[in-house]
Design a protein around this motif. Structure first.
Motif, PDB file in Angstrom:
ATOM      1  N   ALA A   1      35.590 -30.566   7.872  1.00 36.80           N
ATOM      2  CA  ALA A   1      36.153 -31.571   8.777  1.00 36.80           C
ATOM      3  C   ALA A   1      35.372 -32.868   8.692  1.00 36.80           C
TER       4      ALA A   1
ATOM      5  N   THR B   1      41.392 -30.891  20.260  1.00 33.76           N
ATOM      6  CA  THR B   1      41.854 -30.664  18.887  1.00 33.76           C
ATOM      7  C   THR B   1      41.905 -31.975  18.115  1.00 33.76           C
ATOM      8  N   SER B   2      41.038 -32.930  18.463  1.00 30.53           N
ATOM      9  CA  SER B   2      41.088 -34.225  17.790  1.00 30.53           C
ATOM     10  C   SER B   2      40.436 -34.165  16.416  1.00 30.53           C
ATOM     11  N   ILE B   3      41.137 -34.708  15.413  1.00 29.43           N
ATOM     12  CA  ILE B   3      40.537 -34.742  14.076  1.00 29.43           C
ATOM     13  C   ILE B   3      39.418 -35.779  14.019  1.00 29.43           C
ATOM     14  N   PHE B   4      39.328 -36.607  15.061  1.00 35.70           N
ATOM     15  CA  PHE B   4      38.248 -37.586  15.121  1.00 35.70           C
ATOM     16  C   PHE B   4      37.013 -37.043  15.841  1.00 35.70           C
TER      17      PHE B   4
ATOM     18  N   TRP C   1      45.363 -24.079  11.224  1.00 36.19           N
ATOM     19  CA  TRP C   1      44.854 -25.428  11.485  1.00 36.19           C
ATOM     20  C   TRP C   1      43.978 -25.466  12.731  1.00 36.19           C
TER      21      TRP C   1
ATOM     22  N   ILE D   1      36.254 -34.770   5.461  1.00 38.81           N
ATOM     23  CA  ILE D   1      37.585 -35.367   5.608  1.00 38.81           C
ATOM     24  C   ILE D   1      37.503 -36.590   6.523  1.00 38.81           C
TER      25      ILE D   1
ATOM     26  N   ILE E   1      46.823 -37.437  15.611  1.00 39.39           N
ATOM     27  CA  ILE E   1      45.367 -37.450  15.422  1.00 39.39           C
ATOM     28  C   ILE E   1      44.706 -36.484  16.402  1.00 39.39           C
TER      29      ILE E   1
ATOM     30  N   TRP F   1      45.342 -33.084   4.642  1.00 40.02           N
ATOM     31  CA  TRP F   1      45.095 -31.710   5.107  1.00 40.02           C
ATOM     32  C   TRP F   1      45.053 -31.698   6.629  1.00 40.02           C
ATOM     33  N   GLN F   2      44.570 -32.773   7.205  1.00 42.63           N
ATOM     34  CA  GLN F   2      44.574 -32.871   8.667  1.00 42.63           C
ATOM     35  C   GLN F   2      45.927 -33.347   9.196  1.00 42.63           C
TER      36      GLN F   2
ATOM     37  N   GLY G   1      43.349 -24.547  18.014  1.00 39.40           N
ATOM     38  CA  GLY G   1      44.254 -25.015  16.967  1.00 39.40           C
ATOM     39  C   GLY G   1      45.556 -24.283  17.128  1.00 39.40           C
TER      40      GLY G   1
ATOM     41  N   THR H   1      35.350 -29.785  -1.332  1.00 34.92           N
ATOM     42  CA  THR H   1      35.855 -28.811  -0.366  1.00 34.92           C
ATOM     43  C   THR H   1      36.426 -27.584  -1.071  1.00 34.92           C
TER      44      THR H   1
ATOM     45  N   ALA I   1      38.369 -27.946  10.139  1.00 37.72           N
ATOM     46  CA  ALA I   1      38.793 -28.191   8.749  1.00 37.72           C
ATOM     47  C   ALA I   1      40.247 -28.623   8.741  1.00 37.72           C
ATOM     48  N   GLY I   2      40.688 -29.108   7.589  1.00 39.16           N
ATOM     49  CA  GLY I   2      42.111 -29.386   7.440  1.00 39.16           C
ATOM     50  C   GLY I   2      42.876 -28.076   7.399  1.00 39.16           C
ATOM     51  N   LYS I   3      44.198 -28.175   7.386  1.00 43.53           N
ATOM     52  CA  LYS I   3      45.005 -26.954   7.442  1.00 43.53           C
ATOM     53  C   LYS I   3      45.235 -26.389   6.050  1.00 43.53           C
ATOM     54  N   THR I   4      45.445 -25.087   5.989  1.00 44.02           N
ATOM     55  CA  THR I   4      45.866 -24.433   4.753  1.00 44.02           C
ATOM     56  C   THR I   4      47.011 -23.490   5.098  1.00 44.02           C
TER      57      THR I   4
ATOM     58  N   PRO J   1      41.832 -28.320  13.922  1.00 47.70           N
ATOM     59  CA  PRO J   1      41.538 -29.702  13.507  1.00 47.70           C
ATOM     60  C   PRO J   1      40.058 -30.061  13.528  1.00 47.70           C
TER      61      PRO J   1
END
Lengths: 335, 556
Positions: A31, A21-24, A174, A34, B456, B388-389, A204, A111, A179-182, A176
């Protein structure tokens, strides 16, 4: 550009880049854009920290008071300020801020206001304490907790547009890597979109505190190849097959409180408070990802949901051993 | 003969414990009230710190069952509520109460009885909050302690989702704290406006007084909406109105606006006093005047104004329009400009000075670096798409603890060591102070540096447990061990306060060779502060006295 971004990410924390679940480890357009902005912001922040932190460290070491200072009693020269210097360290931050605001705005607009392709899939997502309801209005499918979407090829994009709302408290959707969370907010409808480029499972979970079992409101998004996806759609549209061996279990299901909360399409069970169970046996997990969907876990979950999910709204069913076995056998046929 | 006997009796009576208690409970002296604020905050700090430790034990390993989900939800609600309202607000008002009249050459605050009222309001607010643990189904069932989070988002606080009285305890406790804050803010502004000693123009006030004034003005504007929201919530729960009750058509987003229009400026309300302490401590131990006094004032006022237009950056994920999101990015990042001015001016104050590494200065230096980092991660979460993240993830938890602990608490520790001799008449132990500093510094960085990483890696906040497969365990284990180091360091601090009170060397009026008016009275100051009302001619009256050949008044 992508390589530079990646190397900045590696520089920050080598082990951080990967993870389920890494945003990187972005996958999909939102995603990725971002991630690009993130690397820009991180790069700017790193530069500022090195410069300002370096100056601070230098000043502290260079101007430390020495005990054996010859002029120990003397005070240093008193300087009260300088308009030129102060102006310069006002103008430079203004420029940096302007740059970051414009870069952020570009990602925000690209986005939030992206044109919706005609091939897009629509899914209605409804957040519940503490599970996810998914409805595919054009395909006539209703399911829960495990979202299946088609892979999106950049040349023929088939993104999935999620229409988000809530049945009770606030939640937040979410994934990650996608996409970002809503947020999902009662009396309000939000939209977000995802376009996973490769097949696989994306994890997520709910990111807005929604009550006792917020922690186990996990999200599983299965990105399927076009063939897999159409097969899945076909299976989900299949009506429930009557199995003569589980008539007893079905009766237990229908004569207890189960049907006031759960739906099994084509039967008298039409409750909407809990997850739709029409194809529950086809799912990998139960309890919104709380445990694997094995016969033993399913039986235990029906008996006492609090065993896996204390705080879940489903009460213990107080069935006797025989009925429990029968109901479990029935649920296992709902493929 | 008779006269002396009566006198002896009186002295004996005065010294009895009951009399001492009576003196404290009925006092309207700003110094005693200040100390009571500080004392009660320390008590709540220890309690909220223990809550944090329990949470860190729970999260140290995946699938832990040390506490139940509901107990965990109560812990983070109580930890946040206590830290913001009953530690942060009240300790800062405590220092303000103690220092402002001394610094402006006044004998007391403008409204001494309002001052006492404000203190008791917040103190009993805190007591009420903790009484919730024994309310309802009692201690063993953890009572009716609030479990809706310190931000208490609607509709989780509405009756259908929060039956019982836990939300009521939270509402009433926060309401009391709000009444107290507004009382204190009124008092501070009135005192500063009307009670400065002769010669102390606004341009000669110590920066601390300036920043407390800005902070109090912000408190008027922002605590009031919070108080209104609390009342609306109570109306929803007991009268049947539907402001936030979404089941009856109310709005969850309305609560967010109300809450954050208070909640974000609140961060600046809390950090203004930290800036204020830095503005006093850094110059004294660099042996230089503060660099750019007017710019520092302007930057503080600027932060005060801009902070009122950034609240919706807590709502980047609620689905605002692209235009609104962009506006709040602009407003939020704008705060970086005056904040940057502050950091650069502190840097310039250090530059060319003679820096003395006393315990207060060590904490102030720690503050500078940590505040810089906190600001930079603030820019990251201020860029909406990045947020957002990150929003609702452990990255945000790390970011705001960098502000609240790395900046504010460090500066509070600095303030404790700096003004301890003034408050008690004795020096705090420097060796213990340095142990405290280094241990706390290590504990802080082990905890909060590594806390950015699970964020992260996709770890949300407010979860009582997590799966092993997510790869968060090793980071959580490190973070939890850092929390323990901080706890040990805090014990050293508390021990130092107690030990030095009895055994510390006598301080004298001005142990740091400082320049502001509070150092011209005895330590501790007499009840009336100044036998003769002081007259000042510059920003650093004691500098003028010590350096008559090079008085500040020549340069202003």
């Amino acid at each position: 550009m992508a390589n530079t971004q990646h190397s900045i990410a590696v520089l920050f924390a080598p082990d951080v880049v990967h993870g389920p679940t890494s945003i990187f480890s972005p996958a999909g357009t939102p995603a990725h854009s971002i991630f690009g902005l993130s690397m820009l912001v991180l790069g700017v922040a790193l530069c500022v920290f090195v410069i300002v932190g370096g100056l601070l460290a230098y000043a502290i070491i260079r101007y430390r008071h020495r005990r054996h200072d010859v002029k120990a009693g003397e005070e240093p020269a008193q300087i009260y300020g300088s308009n030129q210097i102060e102006l310069s360290w006002t103008v430079i931050p203004v420029l940096i801020v302007a740059m970051l605001v414009l870069s952020s705005a570009r990602v925000i607009y690209s986005t939030q206001q992206a044109a919706k392709p005609t091939a897009a899939l629509d899914v209605i997502v409804i957040g519940h304490q503490f599970w996810w309801e998914y409805r595919y209005p054009k395909l006539g499918i209703v399911t829960a907790n495990e979202l299946h979407v088609p892979v999106s090829d950049p040349r023929h994009p088939t993104p999935t547009y999620l229409t988000l709302s809530s049945a009770d408290t606030d939640h937040s959707f979410w994934i990650p890597r996608l996409a970002g969370k809503t947020d999902l907010i009662p009396n309000r409808v939000n939209i977000m979109w995802i376009d996973p480029p490769t097949a696989g499972l994306y994890l997520g979970q709910c990111a807005q505190f929604c009550g006792a079992q917020h922690a186990k409101m996990l999200l599983r998004v299965y990105a399927d190849s076009p063939e897999e996806f159409s097969n899945w759609v076909k299976r989900q549209r299949d009506p429930v097959k009557e199995d003569p061996n589980t008539v007893e279990g079905e009766a237990v299901f229908q004569h207890n409180a189960c049907i006031s909360c759960h739906t099994v399409a084509g039967t008298v069970a039409t409750g909407r408070f809990g997850p739709d169970l029409t194809h529950v046996a086809s799912r990998d997990t139960i309890g919104s990802g709380a445990v694997l969907n094995t016969p033993a876990n399913l039986r235990l979950f029906v008996d006492n949901p609090a065993h896996f999910k204390p705080g879940a709204l489903m009460p213990p069913m107080h069935l006797n051993e025989h009925d429990l076995d029968a109901v479990t056998a029935y649920l296992l046929t709902l493929k | 003969m008779d006269g002396t006997l009566v006198e002896a009796e009186e002295i004996a009576l005065r010294n009895s414990a009951l009399q001492v208690l009576h003196n404290w409970v009925t006092t309207v002296d700003h110094k005693k009230i200040g100390l009571m604020y500080i004392g009660s905050s320390l008590l709540f700090l220890v309690i909220a710190g223990i809550e944090a430790l329990v949470m860190r034990i729970q999260l140290a390993i995946p699938n832990n069952t040390f506490v139940s989900p509901q107990a965990f939800n109560r812990l983070f609600t109580m930890h946040g509520t206590t830290m913001v309202f009953f530690v942060g607000m009240s300790i800062l008002f405590g220092f303000g109460n103690y220092l402002i009249p001394l610094m402006i050459g006044a004998r007391d605050m403008a409204f001494p009885r309002l001052n006492a009222f404000s203190f008791w309001c917040t103190f009993f607010g805190g007591v009420l909050l903790y009484f919730s643990y024994v309310g309802g189904n009692g201690l063993s069932g953890a009572g009716s302690a609030p479990d809706v989070g310190w931000w208490a988002y609607a509709p989780l606080t509405a009756r259908p989702f929060s039956p019982g009285h836990s939300t009521d305890y939270w509402t009433l406790a926060v309401l009391l704290s709000g009444v107290s804050s507004i009382g204190s803010a009124v008092n501070i502004v009135t005192t500063v406006v009307s009670m400065r000693c002769p010669g102390m123009t606004l341009g000669r006030m110590p920066l601390l007084v300036w920043l407390y004034t800005v902070m109090s003005m912000m408190a008027f504007v922002t605590v009031s909406p919070l108080t209104a929201a609390q009342i609306m919530l109570m109306l929803d729960r007991y009268v049947g109105s539907h402001f936030f009750d979404t089941q009856a058509g109310g709005s969850a987003v309305l609560w967010m606006h109300f809450f954050w229009i208070f909640g974000h400026p609140e961060v600046y309300i809390l950090i203004m006093p930290a800036f204020a302490f830095a503005n006093e401590i850094i110059p004294v131990f660099s042996r230089k005047a503060i660099f750019g006094y007017p710019a520092m004032v302007a930057a503080s006022v600027g932060i005060g104004f801009v902070s009122l237009s950034v609240w919706a950056h807590h709502m980047f994920t609620v689905g605002m329009s692209a235009g609104a999101n962009t506006f709040f990015v602009l407003a939020t990042l704008t705060v970086a400009i005056p904040t940057g001015i502050k950091i650069f001016n502190w840097l310039a104050t250090l530059w060319g000075g003679k820096i003395h590494f006393t315990t207060p200065m060590l904490f102030a230096i720690g503050f500078l670096f940590q505040f810089l980092l906190a600001g930079l991660t603030g820019v990251m979460v201020g860029a909406a798409p990045f947020d957002w993240q990150l929003s609702g993830s452990y990255f945000v938890v790390a970011h705001f603890h960098y502000v609240l602990v790395g900046a504010i608490l460090f500066m509070l520790f600095a303030a404790f060591y700096y003004w301890y001799p003034k408050m008690t008449g004795r020096m705090a132990n420097e060796a213990l102070g340095k142990w405290h500093f280094w241990l706390f510094l290590i504990g802080f960085h082990v905890t909060f540096d590594f806390m950015h990483i699970p964020g992260i890696l996709g770890m949300p906040r407010r979860i009582y447990t997590y799966e092993a497969e997510r790869g968060w365990m090793v980071w959580n284990l490190i973070v939890s061990s850092g929390a323990l180091i901080q706890a040990v360091a805090t014990l050293i601090f508390v021990w130092n306060l107690i030990w030095s009170y009895f055994k510390g060397p006598l301080a004298g009026p001005d142990p740091w060779d400082a320049w502001t008016l509070e150092w011209s009275t005895s330590s501790p100051p007499p009840e009336y502060n100044f036998a003769i009302t002081p007259v000042v001619e510059s920003r650093r009256p004691l500098w003028d006295l010590k350096h008559p050949e090079d008085s500040d008044s020549y340069y202003e």
